[in-house]
Design a protein around this motif. Structure first.
Motif, PDB file in Angstrom:
ATOM      1  N   HIS A  41      13.802  11.853  -3.554  1.00 27.93           N
ATOM      2  CA  HIS A  41      14.775  12.305  -2.873  1.00 27.93           C
ATOM      3  C   HIS A  41      14.594  13.757  -2.953  1.00 27.93           C
ATOM      4  N   TYR A  42      13.896  14.394  -3.474  1.00 26.71           N
ATOM      5  CA  TYR A  42      13.666  15.802  -3.354  1.00 26.71           C
ATOM      6  C   TYR A  42      12.992  16.191  -2.051  1.00 26.71           C
ATOM      7  N   THR A  68      25.594   9.998  -6.559  1.00 28.62           N
ATOM      8  CA  THR A  68      24.395   9.795  -7.022  1.00 28.62           C
ATOM      9  C   THR A  68      24.020  10.597  -8.322  1.00 28.62           C
ATOM     10  N   SER A  69      24.609  11.994  -8.427  1.00 26.05           N
ATOM     11  CA  SER A  69      24.380  12.787  -9.151  1.00 26.05           C
ATOM     12  C   SER A  69      25.168  12.208 -10.639  1.00 26.05           C
ATOM     13  N   GLU A  70      26.142  11.793 -10.315  1.00 30.16           N
ATOM     14  CA  GLU A  70      26.916  11.279 -11.500  1.00 30.16           C
ATOM     15  C   GLU A  70      26.206   9.947 -12.071  1.00 30.16           C
ATOM     16  N   ALA A  71      25.614   9.120 -11.029  1.00 37.35           N
ATOM     17  CA  ALA A  71      24.897   7.709 -11.430  1.00 37.35           C
ATOM     18  C   ALA A  71      23.666   8.091 -12.234  1.00 37.35           C
ATOM     19  N   GLN A  72      23.004   9.178 -11.663  1.00 38.20           N
ATOM     20  CA  GLN A  72      21.722   9.492 -12.247  1.00 38.20           C
ATOM     21  C   GLN A  72      21.905  10.068 -13.657  1.00 38.20           C
ATOM     22  N   ALA A  73      22.866  10.766 -14.030  1.00 35.46           N
ATOM     23  CA  ALA A  73      23.263  11.349 -15.176  1.00 35.46           C
ATOM     24  C   ALA A  73      23.667  10.173 -16.160  1.00 35.46           C
ATOM     25  N   THR A 113      12.685   6.491  -6.442  1.00 36.69           N
ATOM     26  CA  THR A 113      13.688   7.106  -6.349  1.00 36.69           C
ATOM     27  C   THR A 113      14.956   6.169  -6.476  1.00 36.69           C
ATOM     28  N   GLY A 114      15.944   6.130  -7.319  1.00 34.12           N
ATOM     29  CA  GLY A 114      16.984   5.321  -7.506  1.00 34.12           C
ATOM     30  C   GLY A 114      18.076   5.719  -6.677  1.00 34.12           C
ATOM     31  N   THR A 115      17.801   6.887  -5.800  1.00 37.41           N
ATOM     32  CA  THR A 115      18.974   7.223  -4.907  1.00 37.41           C
ATOM     33  C   THR A 115      18.272   7.832  -3.721  1.00 37.41           C
ATOM     34  N   PRO A 116      17.814   6.747  -3.058  1.00 36.17           N
ATOM     35  CA  PRO A 116      17.208   7.302  -1.808  1.00 36.17           C
ATOM     36  C   PRO A 116      18.152   7.814  -0.433  1.00 36.17           C
ATOM     37  N   LEU A 117      19.291   7.355  -0.746  1.00 35.27           N
ATOM     38  CA  LEU A 117      20.566   7.877   0.128  1.00 35.27           C
ATOM     39  C   LEU A 117      21.556   8.684  -0.599  1.00 35.27           C
ATOM     40  N   GLU A 118      21.800  10.010  -0.294  1.00 38.87           N
ATOM     41  CA  GLU A 118      22.776  10.781  -1.246  1.00 38.87           C
ATOM     42  C   GLU A 118      23.938  11.214  -0.153  1.00 38.87           C
ATOM     43  N   ASN A 119      23.480  11.808   0.972  1.00 49.55           N
ATOM     44  CA  ASN A 119      24.745  12.003   1.974  1.00 49.55           C
ATOM     45  C   ASN A 119      24.633  11.327   3.443  1.00 49.55           C
ATOM     46  N   ARG A 172       1.011  -1.349  -0.021  1.00 49.10           N
ATOM     47  CA  ARG A 172       0.004   0.028   0.027  1.00 49.10           C
ATOM     48  C   ARG A 172       0.686   1.257   0.072  1.00 49.10           C
ATOM     49  N   LYS A 173       1.712   1.391   1.014  1.00 46.48           N
ATOM     50  CA  LYS A 173       2.616   2.573   0.999  1.00 46.48           C
ATOM     51  C   LYS A 173       4.243   2.113   0.846  1.00 46.48           C
ATOM     52  N   VAL A 174       4.931   2.434  -0.071  1.00 46.20           N
ATOM     53  CA  VAL A 174       6.176   1.816  -0.293  1.00 46.20           C
ATOM     54  C   VAL A 174       7.151   2.890  -0.960  1.00 46.20           C
ATOM     55  N   ILE A 175       8.355   2.577  -0.869  1.00 45.66           N
ATOM     56  CA  ILE A 175       9.457   3.284  -1.648  1.00 45.66           C
ATOM     57  C   ILE A 175      10.109   2.232  -2.683  1.00 45.66           C
ATOM     58  N   ILE A 176       9.910   2.480  -4.059  1.00 43.64           N
ATOM     59  CA  ILE A 176      10.544   1.796  -5.021  1.00 43.64           C
ATOM     60  C   ILE A 176      11.935   2.095  -5.562  1.00 43.64           C
ATOM     61  N   GLY A 177      12.983   1.659  -4.883  1.00 42.43           N
ATOM     62  CA  GLY A 177      14.130   2.158  -5.151  1.00 42.43           C
ATOM     63  C   GLY A 177      15.034   1.369  -6.403  1.00 42.43           C
TER      64      GLY A 177
END
Length: 887
Positions: A576-577, A799-804, A603-609, A470-475
């Motif tokens: 992640h926003y 994660t910014s580079e991975a996203q790009a 989000t493919g980047t649930p953890l950035e810092n 019902r309520k999830v994070i798809i990472g």
């Protein structure tokens, strides 16, 4: 025994004979009632059928008709038999077994027969008489005659007219097919529950059969591609491989003397091997057997690949057959529905004309409502197939299958996966989920009624996971199609009569979401963003569909959304926003997540810092999972949030994805670069330090290398994306390149124009370059037409580079992707790379499924501000030490 004793015994015999007959009648009557009920149960069991769900028994279904009215009566009669105690059972055993033997024995001591009996028989008669004499007072004292009368009648009146099938659900009937008190309850369904099912199954069978020939042709073509690749491989495999395959037991001298050098040549000679000098029948059989074993093993492990740089005839034929199958089939996107149809097929023959009811007994954890849902799904799918616009007519197939493949490669790969040519790691598909959740997800139906796209297996699993939890994070890692997974959830909910859905995303991807909704589903998309947001919001409120809005627009729209009570699901893209719980966009989005029954964070980047960011995201969907999550080791943290977090990585599920080649190009700084860099360090200007090695134009080593990379890409018929954080760098790149340049694509470019820039770039000639800010072009856009990525400076978040990179290296990419990181020696670039390695380890530990060593979250936290301070301080010290050394 004298006359008086014999007379006394005759009275005992009369009493016991009467009681024995009464007891025999009672036992026979009770046995007949029990036998009739047992026979009825066996009859129901024999005619019942088991319906499976995902390979496991889910329900037992018992068809009932008018001829079965007596069944309930038999069960009711058995249920109303007086309960016998141990004393009752002893009494019945005495009067029906022991007493008849005693009566037979005592008869020899009575009447004229006693004169003909020997002493032994007289002794037996005397013992039998004593037995009757001793038992008679006991029977009288126990009031046995009256108890026999009680055991011989029903404990409650049995109304023969009261034989409704609802009584089968009454636990008092002791119906053996019913489960215990735990688990889902059985139900009695009216025949109308399956009305139309047989016709629906027939419609689906016809549709599947109609597609079978096209599917079979595509399957055969794929097998031919695989066989051709195997042949080419075996043509390069030396014949010595036969010796290795047989444990060095074969002698191959005769083969080499005959000029046979490869395994394929052995297969080609087949039956003529034994005609070679020095090769006997047995040796030939062993050689050929070893060669065939190598062929089969190679074939089984050979993937079906589509190489756009080597367009072989068999691959062209495969693409043509896939295109034909795709054009003619009506069941695209209906895999789950077809699975339900196959599971319900036994009902077609079990339910006859005389069937009036169905007794449905759950045999697992699925309720009867789930069976009714499956029946409705199948009937709706049949209606869609019957009304399909392609039914009975041919759709056009592109003349050049390669052109169609390049236009929509993801669709072709989905078909290859459906045919079994692309396999997925079953464990990887499940991510890190507990087994009980995996089972529930497998059992979850997924309707494809409103979905027009084909789902890969791992995508279907993600959609069903979101429905179950019902309520999830798809990472899922970037490029795996998270938006399609979320769209499949919305389409399923629409088939369950839900109407209003909301997508919240960055402005850069609004257009992409509108295209996804309209191109891959039958849902209506509304752009609640920009100048037409008022009109779109009213249309969505009135007509339903998928409203696509932005985090910024939410501030305007939230008061109205709060009043909508029928919002079925909210999708938060690039979640992640909202990692910062204090930000206003987070507060507004979280309020919607809380009040909505379903939510999907993508989000493919649930953890950035920091690990705290990941905990924050998890708390929005399942606050109960992170109450005590601070300070946990990576493994314990992943296990704790597993019910709400699903993550799969590209290498696990996209076996067809081309190679990703990453190159760190360390370049010396030119004199001009060095002067500008030293000035930036003296000023402690971190941002100027990062871009100093690019701002001298063609006097910069990085710029010269970038121009070389673009020329090489043009020669190799590739397109290039150039990413930088800095607008000034992008402007300079655009002016310095000679070929067609698109962009700069920056945060100031409106969302619809960004998509238009990408479209124009994708249709441009080879050698074209798209320049983009990494914070804008690195999010949400799909740019598979490019296969060379250049990153002008290291980013502060890995994660910014991975996203790009994932903008190009994603599902649907058909070329290997080259990534060039331009790095300056002895500069801030080196310090950033070293420090960011710690951030990457943090992400791998906590957010990427792995089994790395435990570590404490706070021990490896590294914020951007702290990183900047460390880098600037290190560079000032390094340059100062160098200057001192030179002096």
């Amino acid at each position: 025994m004298d006359r008086t004793e014999r007379e006394q015994v005759r009275h005992l015999v009369a009493d016991f004979r009467r009681w024995s007959e009464q007891a025999t009648d009672v036992r026979s009557w009770r046995q007949a009632i029990s036998d009739s009920a047992d026979s009825a149960e066996q009859d129901l069991l024999a005619r019942s059928l088991v319906i499976d769900r995902t390979g496991e028994s889910a329900w037992r279904v018992v068809p009932l008709g008018k001829d079965d009215a007596g069944i309930v009566r038999h069960l009711r009669e058995r249920a109303n038999l007086p309960v016998t105690t141990s004393a009752d059972q002893s009494l019945l055993r005495l009067l029906t077994e022991d007493v008849p033997r005693a009566l037979a024995d005592v008869a020899r001591g009575l009447g004229v027969r006693r004169f003909l009996s020997g002493s032994a028989k007289k002794q037996t008669a005397d013992e039998a008489a004593e037995f009757l004499r001793s038992r008679h007072p006991t029977v009288i004292e126990a009031d046995a005659p009256r108890r026999l009368e009680q055991l011989g009648v029903f404990s409650a009146p049995v109304d023969r007219a009261d034989s409704g099938y609802e009584a089968l659900l009454d636990p008092a009937l002791r119906f053996s097919l019913l489960p215990g008190s735990s688990g889902p309850k059985p139900e009695l369904l009216d025949r109308s529950a399956v009305d139309g099912l047989a016709e629906a199954l027939d419609t689906i069978d016809r549709a599947v059969a109609g597609e079978a020939s096209y599917r079979s042709a595509a399957l055969h073509a794929g097998q031919q591609v695989r066989a051709a690749d195997v042949r080419r491989m075996l043509q390069e495999m030396p014949v010595e491989a036969l010796k290795a395959a047989t444990g060095e037991r074969l002698r191959l001298g005769a083969l080499t003397q005959a000029g046979i050098r490869t395994v394929q040549e052995v297969l080609d000679r087949d039956g003529s091997l034994q005609t070679l000098p020095g090769v006997g029948e047995t040796s030939a059989r062993y050689m050929l057997g070893a060669a065939q074993t190598i062929w089969q093993t190679t074939y089984d492990e050979m993937p079906v690949r589509i190489d756009i740089d080597d367009r072989r005839p068999e691959t062209t034929e495969l693409l043509r057959r896939l295109a034909e199958w795709d054009a003619y089939r009506q069941t695209r996107g209906a895999a789950a529905d077809l699975e339900r149809a196959a599971e319900l097929a036994p009902l077609r023959t079990a339910v006859g004309r005389r069937t009036s009811h169905l007794l449905v007994i759950p045999t697992g954890m699925l309720a009867v409502a789930d069976l009714r849902e499956s029946i409705d799904i199948v009937k709706r799918r049949a209606e869609l197939l019957g009304d399909s616009p392609t039914r009975g007519r041919r759709k056009s197939v592109a003349a050049d299958p390669w052109e169609d493949f390049l236009a929509r490669p993801a669709d072709y790969f989905a078909m290859l996966a459906e045919l079994g040519f692309l396999t997925e790691d079953e464990d990887a598909v499940h991510g890190d989920l507990p087994e009980e959740i995996v089972k529930a997800v497998r059992d979850q139906a997924l309707s494809g009624e409103y979905l027009t796209a084909s789902l890969r297996g791992y995508q279907s699993f993600a959609a069903r996971f979101a429905l179950v939890q019902r309520k999830v994070i798809i990472g899922d890692e970037m490029g795996l199609g998270k938006s399609v997974e979320a769209l499949a959830v919305l389409a399923h909910l629409r088939s369950r009569d839900e109407t209003h859905f909301l997508v919240i995303c960055p402005a850069a991807v609004v257009t992409n979401w509108i295209r996804e909704v309209t191109g891959k589903s039958k849902l209506r998309a509304h752009r609640v963003h920009g100048p037409e947001r008022n009109r779109a919001a009213r249309a969505w409120r009135r007509d339903g569909g998928v409203a696509v809005t932005t985090y910024e627009t939410l501030a305007w729209w939230e008061p109205t959304l709060a009043q909508i009570g029928d919002l079925a699901c909210v999708v938060v893209d690039e979640a992640h926003y909202i990692k910062n719980p204090e930000a206003q966009r987070t507060v507004r989005t979280k309020r919607l997540i809380t009040c909505c029954d379903r939510a999907i964070l993508l989000t493919g980047t649930p953890l950035e810092n920091r690990v705290a960011e990941f905990r924050n995201l998890a708390s929005y969907v399942r606050p109960d999972l992170v109450v005590d999550a601070t300070g946990l080791s990576p493994r314990k943290f992943r296990r704790q949030i597993a019910p709400a977090y699903l993550r799969r990585n590209q290498e696990d599920v996209l076996t067809e994805l081309p190679e990703l080649i990453e190159v760190e190009e360390w370049l010396p700084m030119s004199a001009a670069d060095t002067d500008r860099y030293r000035t930036a360090v003296r000023r402690s200007n971190f941002m100027e330090m990062r871009q100093a090695a690019m701002l001298q134009g063609t006097r910069s080593q990085k710029m010269r290398r970038l121009i070389e990379i673009v020329r090489e890409a043009e020669a190799n018929e590739r397109r290039v994306i150039v990413f930088s954080y800095f607008r000034e760098v992008l402007d300079l790149v655009a002016r310095s390149l000679r070929g067609p340049v698109f962009g700069p694509l920056t945060g100031s470019v409106p969302a619809d124009q960004r998509q238009q820039i990408v479209d124009d770039f994708s249709s441009a000639e080879h050698g074209a370059v798209l320049v983009a800010q990494i914070v804008a072009g690195g999010v949400g856009l799909n740019i598979q037409s490019a296969s060379v990525v250049v990153i002008c400076e290291p980013q502060l978040k890995p994660t910014s580079e991975a996203q790009a990179i994932a903008r190009a290296h994603r599902m649907g990419q058909v070329q290997s992707v080259q990534v060039h990181r331009l790095l300056s020696e002895d500069s801030v670039d080196q310090r950033i790379v070293e420090l960011l390695a710690r951030k990457k380890r943090l992400f791998d530990d906590f957010a990427r499924v792995s089994d790395l060593a435990d570590s404490t979250p706070e021990a490896v936290d590294l914020s951007e501000a702290e990183l900047v301070r460390q880098v600037v301080a290190a560079e000032r010290q390094r340059l100062a030490e160098r200057a001192a050394a030179e002096t």
